[in-house]
Scaffold this motif. Structure first.
Motif, PDB file in Angstrom:
ATOM      1  N   THR A  90       0.832  -1.206   0.000  1.00 12.90           N
ATOM      2  CA  THR A  90       0.000   0.000   0.000  1.00 12.90           C
ATOM      3  C   THR A  90       0.861   1.249   0.000  1.00 12.90           C
ATOM      4  O   THR A  90       0.605   2.209  -0.741  1.00 12.90           O
ATOM      5  N   TRP A  91       1.899   1.255   0.819  1.00 13.66           N
ATOM      6  CA  TRP A  91       2.788   2.416   0.866  1.00 13.66           C
ATOM      7  C   TRP A  91       3.572   2.569  -0.425  1.00 13.66           C
ATOM      8  O   TRP A  91       3.860   3.682  -0.854  1.00 13.66           O
TER       9      TRP A  91
ATOM     10  N   ARG B 234       4.344  10.233  -9.537  1.00 13.67           N
ATOM     11  CA  ARG B 234       3.703  10.575 -10.810  1.00 13.67           C
ATOM     12  C   ARG B 234       2.981  11.917 -10.751  1.00 13.67           C
ATOM     13  O   ARG B 234       2.914  12.627 -11.755  1.00 13.67           O
ATOM     14  N   ASN B 235       2.399  12.239  -9.617  1.00 11.40           N
ATOM     15  CA  ASN B 235       1.621  13.467  -9.479  1.00 11.40           C
ATOM     16  C   ASN B 235       1.973  14.115  -8.142  1.00 11.40           C
ATOM     17  O   ASN B 235       1.221  13.999  -7.169  1.00 11.40           O
TER      18      ASN B 235
ATOM     19  N   ILE C 186       2.488   1.728  -3.425  1.00 14.44           N
ATOM     20  CA  ILE C 186       1.544   2.287  -4.407  1.00 14.44           C
ATOM     21  C   ILE C 186       1.333   3.773  -4.149  1.00 14.44           C
ATOM     22  O   ILE C 186       1.310   4.588  -5.073  1.00 14.44           O
ATOM     23  N   ARG C 187       1.207   4.147  -2.877  1.00 15.41           N
ATOM     24  CA  ARG C 187       1.027   5.555  -2.535  1.00 15.41           C
ATOM     25  C   ARG C 187       2.254   6.375  -2.964  1.00 15.41           C
ATOM     26  O   ARG C 187       2.116   7.483  -3.479  1.00 15.41           O
TER      27      ARG C 187
ATOM     28  N   SER D 287       4.337   5.637  -5.396  1.00 17.42           N
ATOM     29  CA  SER D 287       4.397   5.730  -6.855  1.00 17.42           C
ATOM     30  C   SER D 287       3.404   6.765  -7.379  1.00 17.42           C
ATOM     31  O   SER D 287       3.698   7.483  -8.337  1.00 17.42           O
ATOM     32  N   ARG D 288       2.236   6.872  -6.735  1.00 16.15           N
ATOM     33  CA  ARG D 288       1.287   7.920  -7.124  1.00 16.15           C
ATOM     34  C   ARG D 288       1.860   9.304  -6.848  1.00 16.15           C
ATOM     35  O   ARG D 288       1.656  10.232  -7.616  1.00 16.15           O
ATOM     36  N   TRP D 289       2.547   9.447  -5.736  1.00 14.55           N
ATOM     37  CA  TRP D 289       3.129  10.738  -5.368  1.00 14.55           C
ATOM     38  C   TRP D 289       4.208  11.149  -6.360  1.00 14.55           C
ATOM     39  O   TRP D 289       4.331  12.309  -6.705  1.00 14.55           O
TER      40      TRP D 289
END
Length: 58
Positions: A5-6, A15-16, A8-9, A11-13
């Motif tokens: 979960t961390w 990217r954006n 994925i979080r 990787s989102r950070w």
């Protein structure tokens, strides 16, 4: 905690990323917390802002 979960979080950070306003807000909150901690440790924290020990579990 789930490490996936961390990951994925994070990787989102990447990217954006958050804007500069949000970064300033987060660092401002952290600085305010550290300032309150320093005031308490130095003994300059006002008595009216301190909770009295109750009879509860805590």
């Amino acid at each position: 905690m789930n490490n996936l979960t961390w990951l994925i979080r994070a990787s989102r950070w990447v990217r954006n990323p958050p804007g500069p306003r949000r970064i300033k807000l987060v660092f401002g909150i952290i600085a305010a917390g550290l300032a309150m901690l320093a005031l308490e440790k130095l003994g300059w924290w006002p008595d009216w802002a301190t909770l009295e020990r109750g009879r509860g579990r805590w």
